[in-house]
Design an enzyme around this catalytic site. Structure first.
Site, PDB file in Angstrom:
ATOM      1  N   HIS A  93       1.679   4.777  -2.929  1.00  0.00           N
ATOM      2  CA  HIS A  93       1.632   6.275  -2.518  1.00  0.00           C
ATOM      3  C   HIS A  93       3.335   7.127  -2.702  1.00  0.00           C
ATOM      4  O   HIS A  93       3.338   7.771  -3.216  1.00  0.00           O
ATOM      5  CB  HIS A  93       1.521   6.434  -0.858  1.00  0.00           C
ATOM      6  CG  HIS A  93       0.166   6.175  -0.640  1.00  0.00           C
ATOM      7  ND1 HIS A  93      -0.748   7.284  -0.321  1.00  0.00           N
ATOM      8  CD2 HIS A  93      -0.689   5.217  -0.382  1.00  0.00           C
ATOM      9  CE1 HIS A  93      -1.958   7.063  -0.049  1.00  0.00           C
ATOM     10  NE2 HIS A  93      -2.010   5.641  -0.070  1.00  0.00           N
TER      11      HIS A  93
ATOM     12  N   HIS B  32       0.898  -1.190  -0.088  1.00  0.00           N
ATOM     13  CA  HIS B  32       0.019  -0.152  -0.075  1.00  0.00           C
ATOM     14  C   HIS B  32       0.997   0.935   0.135  1.00  0.00           C
ATOM     15  O   HIS B  32       0.873   2.272  -0.859  1.00  0.00           O
ATOM     16  CB  HIS B  32      -1.047   0.038   1.222  1.00  0.00           C
ATOM     17  CG  HIS B  32      -1.886   1.223   1.311  1.00  0.00           C
ATOM     18  ND1 HIS B  32      -2.468   1.631   2.513  1.00  0.00           N
ATOM     19  CD2 HIS B  32      -2.424   1.995   0.254  1.00  0.00           C
ATOM     20  CE1 HIS B  32      -2.970   2.959   2.101  1.00  0.00           C
ATOM     21  NE2 HIS B  32      -3.019   2.972   0.967  1.00  0.00           N
TER      22      HIS B  32
ATOM     23  N   HIS C 253      -3.872   0.757  -6.431  1.00  0.00           N
ATOM     24  CA  HIS C 253      -4.171   1.472  -5.144  1.00  0.00           C
ATOM     25  C   HIS C 253      -5.653   1.241  -4.754  1.00  0.00           C
ATOM     26  O   HIS C 253      -5.832   0.977  -3.477  1.00  0.00           O
ATOM     27  CB  HIS C 253      -4.101   2.946  -5.146  1.00  0.00           C
ATOM     28  CG  HIS C 253      -4.195   3.815  -3.927  1.00  0.00           C
ATOM     29  ND1 HIS C 253      -5.573   4.230  -3.850  1.00  0.00           N
ATOM     30  CD2 HIS C 253      -3.597   3.759  -2.935  1.00  0.00           C
ATOM     31  CE1 HIS C 253      -5.397   4.895  -2.522  1.00  0.00           C
ATOM     32  NE2 HIS C 253      -4.475   4.328  -1.995  1.00  0.00           N
TER      33      HIS C 253
ATOM     34  N   ILE D  41      -6.409   9.211  -1.006  1.00  0.00           N
ATOM     35  CA  ILE D  41      -6.571   8.827   0.051  1.00  0.00           C
ATOM     36  C   ILE D  41      -5.831   7.438   0.746  1.00  0.00           C
ATOM     37  O   ILE D  41      -5.089   6.922   0.035  1.00  0.00           O
ATOM     38  CB  ILE D  41      -8.023   8.436   0.391  1.00  0.00           C
ATOM     39  CG1 ILE D  41      -8.519   8.097   1.842  1.00  0.00           C
ATOM     40  CG2 ILE D  41      -8.216   7.067  -0.340  1.00  0.00           C
ATOM     41  CD1 ILE D  41      -8.141   9.254   2.798  1.00  0.00           C
TER      42      ILE D  41
ATOM     43  N   ASN E 269      -6.243  -0.475  -1.247  1.00  0.00           N
ATOM     44  CA  ASN E 269      -6.925   0.456  -0.243  1.00  0.00           C
ATOM     45  C   ASN E 269      -8.346   0.216   0.144  1.00  0.00           C
ATOM     46  O   ASN E 269      -8.568   0.139   1.448  1.00  0.00           O
ATOM     47  CB  ASN E 269      -6.490   1.529  -0.554  1.00  0.00           C
ATOM     48  CG  ASN E 269      -6.903   2.831   0.473  1.00  0.00           C
ATOM     49  OD1 ASN E 269      -6.287   2.781   1.303  1.00  0.00           O
ATOM     50  ND2 ASN E 269      -7.885   3.351  -0.090  1.00  0.00           N
TER      51      ASN E 269
END
Length: 823
Positions: free
Chosen positions: A489, A484, A674, A823, A678
């Site tokens: 990110h 993740h 993602h 997010i 997520n």
């Protein structure tokens, strides 16, 4: 139709009328009375001054307010285009000045009925601060798309100067209104000035794992804050974290944080589910798991008013999570579905340096596996692609001594699984390893646990349940820190920086990629502030504590961007093989692999769209190779943004094929990958029993007090082994927030500007075709979930795999692919 253009023959002035759309800071003065507070000047894209720059028109102020709603204000504006000075009306850009004390958000400028042009659109979507705050003029270009070599000559200077402004000079502390994109290492996670124990190593700036000069890591955007007093290598955490102003999203996300659990029912009570407290959940689990049938308790049939939303993993049956089939299914349809690999040999070999860590070869043997393989031998199963492994041993083992000196107590885990005749997975063995007590050079000490059979002693199901918990904790940590945070990110942020520094807003690849950057810097900055910082949420709730980010840096050392595309990833893990007769040219070795089968549909749709787009703007490979902006972007990304990695692992980006694959991979990472790792976090991890984030006790040893306690009260033993209650509530709150979709979310196939993101009609139509294809794909996914023969899509918990459905509404939905990591 009445024209918005009028011409004065005497003055040779053409009046160009248009509409400016603004949003204003909520604390600003009444926007309906702009007066002479906002001025614009048009720039010609056809007439140059003595320096070769496009000529600039006279300053023009906003006119009257003609329309407004709760968020936007529409103003008239009338420009006087002096044809003697500027030539025929052909505006290609404009300057804007804000003389208000508060900032304004400029949405767009639209000029209507421009002679020989018709409507000209300027998509802006940018905050404009008082003009005194800027060292260079704020400029915006039309929505036309040009390679640098095709840019109208009068605009070239402005195009290049704008990029220089965005690059900055690498000095000074960034201010709120700055728009500068520059690189820095992760030197702001620690807070040594506050407390000595909050010091953390610098991540980034080293290609080795020595730790003295930092660890390898992607770069973040530079803030330029003062160094800490006690550690000059660490940036102070005083004041705000800088994000280029237009990257900053304002959302309603907030993190809300709240006697230990004694029973599983205590955990269920968080969701206010009414249950029979006399029910022995484990006895049901043991009985049903042996018969391979489930007797679900339908949570929908009981009245409940949940304090927390009920996670889907227990919405239909609150004990099905304990089934072995569900434990295994979540490795291919849960929140970390891209870690499982095909088992190629037995025993499993470790890739750890034997000089440092001794022999870490797995101790799992065929004697452990074959009793539960229905007569199939290990040799036959390997040849028939029926054995798989979830192996976090090498990632976790080097940190075990350090971790086990903290409150946490854990192992490095390997889990081997078997594909049954019905296509579902069955765990055969779990190996839990510790460093040898005599030193690392002696290798690991391991115990192997197998599922209880029908003649098992009463304690064996309890030990097996704990073994699965240790394996899941390994997976939870590797998921959060690697799959993740790191692999979505962190790795995307250098692309955001390099794109804005070297690809003009006029550049086709900028227009292609920018939707997939929306909000990434915002959420990453927030994460550095409260999630991954020293003493933050991740350190306090996950196994590795203060070593969390350091561990992710160790994994990053071997990260290869080109291997992150889904087809390559599947082949590298042995989960698929090339097969021209199969959909998308790949044959999945586990046919019912929800993440992979759905993901390949999304991947193919993205790649088809990118292929059509790239080939529209680049007619040959030479066009790619000769693109100076693209060349500068790629060079800096590789050498600076991801500069700690070996450059020979990157493509040269000199052909259309390389460009298409690169853009497809980046879009895949930022959007679908993602989404897959997520948005199911709360649905699976919100029930801590199913997906604990840490263990704080070792496995009970037979004859010990802990073992007797296990036999007496297995629920209490399980609960006092996994994530404690305070941390559990923090995990639940965090995962709930991370799993929510913002009401203003943009999903794959959508763009803020609608059809006005480019003036070229063919790319607009191609994007519409892409959006339509995604709708068709979602319908196909719905049909798959209705196919009862595909058991891995819903499993014992009866929770269908929806994480790669492209669309979603706001809130907690367990579905939807946003364009970006926001997010």
């Amino acid at each position: 139709m009445t024209s918005f253009v009028s011409v004065s023959a005497r003055n040779k002035v053409t009046k160009l009328k248009g509409i400016v759309i603004l949003k204003q800071n909520k604390d600003a003065a009444d926007p309906s009375i702009p007066g002479r507070s906002v001025a614009l000047r048009l720039i010609s894209d056809s007439t140059v001054d003595g320096n070769g720059k496009g000529k600039v028109g006279e300053r023009t102020y906003l006119g009257s307010l003609i329309a407004s709603d709760e968020t936007q204000f529409h103003f008239n504006i009338t420009f006087e285009w002096d044809t003697e000075k500027l030539g025929a009306p052909s505006p290609g850009a404009f300057f804007i000045e804000n003389f208000n004390q508060s900032e304004l958000f400029l949405v767009s400028l639209t000029l209507n009925d421009v002679p020989n042009h018709g409507t000209i659109n300027f998509n802006c979507n940018s905050w404009i601060y008082n003009a005194k705050n800027y060292h260079s003029e704020r400029i915006f270009f039309t929505n036309k798309t040009y390679l640098l070599s095709e840019t109208p000559a009068p605009l070239v200077y402005y195009r290049q100067e704008e990029l220089k402004t965005l690059r900055g000079d690498g000095t000074g502390e960034r201010k709120e209104w700055d728009r500068i994109y520059d690189y820095d290492v992760y030197n702001d996670l620690g807070e040594p000035d506050k407390e000595a124990g909050l010091g953390r190593p610098v991540l980034g700036g080293s290609s080795t794992l020595e730790g003295s000069d930092g660890f390898p890591y992607p770069r973040r955007v530079r803030s330029g804050r003062e160094p800490s007093k006690k550690d000059p290598k660490t940036e102070s955490r005083t004041g705000r974290i800088y994000i280029p102003r237009d990257e900053l999203l304002h959302t309603d996300e907030s993190l809300i944080f709240s006697q230990e659990f004694n029973t599983f029912q205590d955990v269920l009570s968080l969701f206010n589910i009414q249950i029979n407290h006399g029910t022995d959940i484990l006895s049901k689990f043991n009985k049903t798991s042996r018969s391979n049938e489930l007797s679900p308790i339908n949570a929908k049939s009981v009245a409940k008013s949940s304090t927390y939303p009920t996670p889907q993993v227990i919405a239909e049956d609150y004990h099905a999570w304990m089934a072995d089939e569900e434990f295994a299914r979540q490795m291919i349809a849960g929140v970390n579905p891209n870690a499982i690999e095909k088992l190629l040999e037995l025993p499993r070999k470790s890739k750890l340096d034997s000089k440092l860590y001794g022999d870490n070869t797995s101790t799992i043997t065929k004697e452990h596996l074959e009793p539960n393989m229905n007569g199939v031998t290990v040799k036959e199963a390997i040849e028939d692609n029926r054995l798989y492994i979830l192996d976090h041993h090498d990632a976790i083992y080097p940190y075990l001594r350090k971790v086990n000196e903290t409150e946490a107590k854990t192992y490095a885990a390997r889990t081997i699984l078997f594909v049954k005749d019905d296509g579902t997975l069955n765990p055969l063995a779990i190996e839990l390893s510790l460093p040898h007590p005599n030193g690392d050079s002696f290798g690991s000490v391991s115990n192997v646990y197998v599922p209880p059979n029908k003649d098992a002693k009463d304690d064996e199901p309890l030990i097996w349940l704990l073994a699965k918990a240790y394996a899941v904790v390994n997976d939870s940590c590797c998921h959060q820190l690697v799959s993740h945070w790191l692999k979505t990110h962190a790795v995307v942020e250098p692309f955001v920086i390099a794109t804005n520094r070297h690809l003009s807003v006029l550049h086709p690849i900028h227009k292609l990629l920018v939707p997939h950057y929306r909000g990434t810097m915002t959420i990453n900055a927030r994460s550095r502030n409260i999630l991954i910082n020293a003493g933050g949420i991740v350190e306090s709730t996950f196994l590795f504590e203060k070593y969390c980010m350091e561990m992710s840096a160790v994994v990053y050392k071997d990260w290869v961007f080109a291997e992150e595309g889904l087809p390559t990833d599947l082949k590298n893990r042995g989960m698929a093989v090339d097969d021209d007769s199969s959909p998308h040219g790949l044959r999945l070795l586990i046919e019912d692999y929800p993440y992979a089968s759905d993901g390949l549909e999304i991947w193919a749709a993205i790649k088809s769209w990118v292929d059509e787009y790239v080939n529209f703007y680049y007619e040959s490979d030479k066009d790619v190779k000769d693109d100076e902006e693209l060349k500068a972007f790629w060079k800096e990304l590789v050498e600076v943004g991801h500069g700690d990695l070996k450059t020979d692992k990157w493509v040269k980006l000199e052909t259309r094929t390389e460009l298409i694959e690169t853009c497809t991979t980046l879009i895949w990472i930022a959007s679908a990958l993602h989404a897959a790792v997520n948005f199911g976090q709360y649905q699976y991890g919100g029930y801590i029993l199913n997906r604990p984030t840490k263990t704080i006790r070792f496995m009970p040893v037979k004859g010990s007090h802990e073992f007797k306690e296990l036999a007496k009260d297995y629920m209490k033993t399980y609960l006092t082994t996994i994530t404690p209650k305070v941390e559990t509530l923090e995990v639940m709150n965090t995962m709930l927030v991370l799993s929510m979709h913002d009401p203003n979310e943009e999903y794959l196939g959508q763009r803020t500007e609608g059809d006005l993101w480019t003036s070229d009609p063919k790319p607009v139509e191609a994007y519409k075709k892409f959006a339509k294809k995604l709708i068709e794909i979602e319908e196909e996914f719905i049909q798959r979930n209705n196919n009862e023969s595909l058991k891995n899509r819903y499993g014992p918990v009866k929770f269908p795999y929806t994480l790669l459905y492209p669309s979603s509404g706001p809130g907690l939905t367990g579905r939807g692919i946003p364009n970006s990591v926001s997010i």
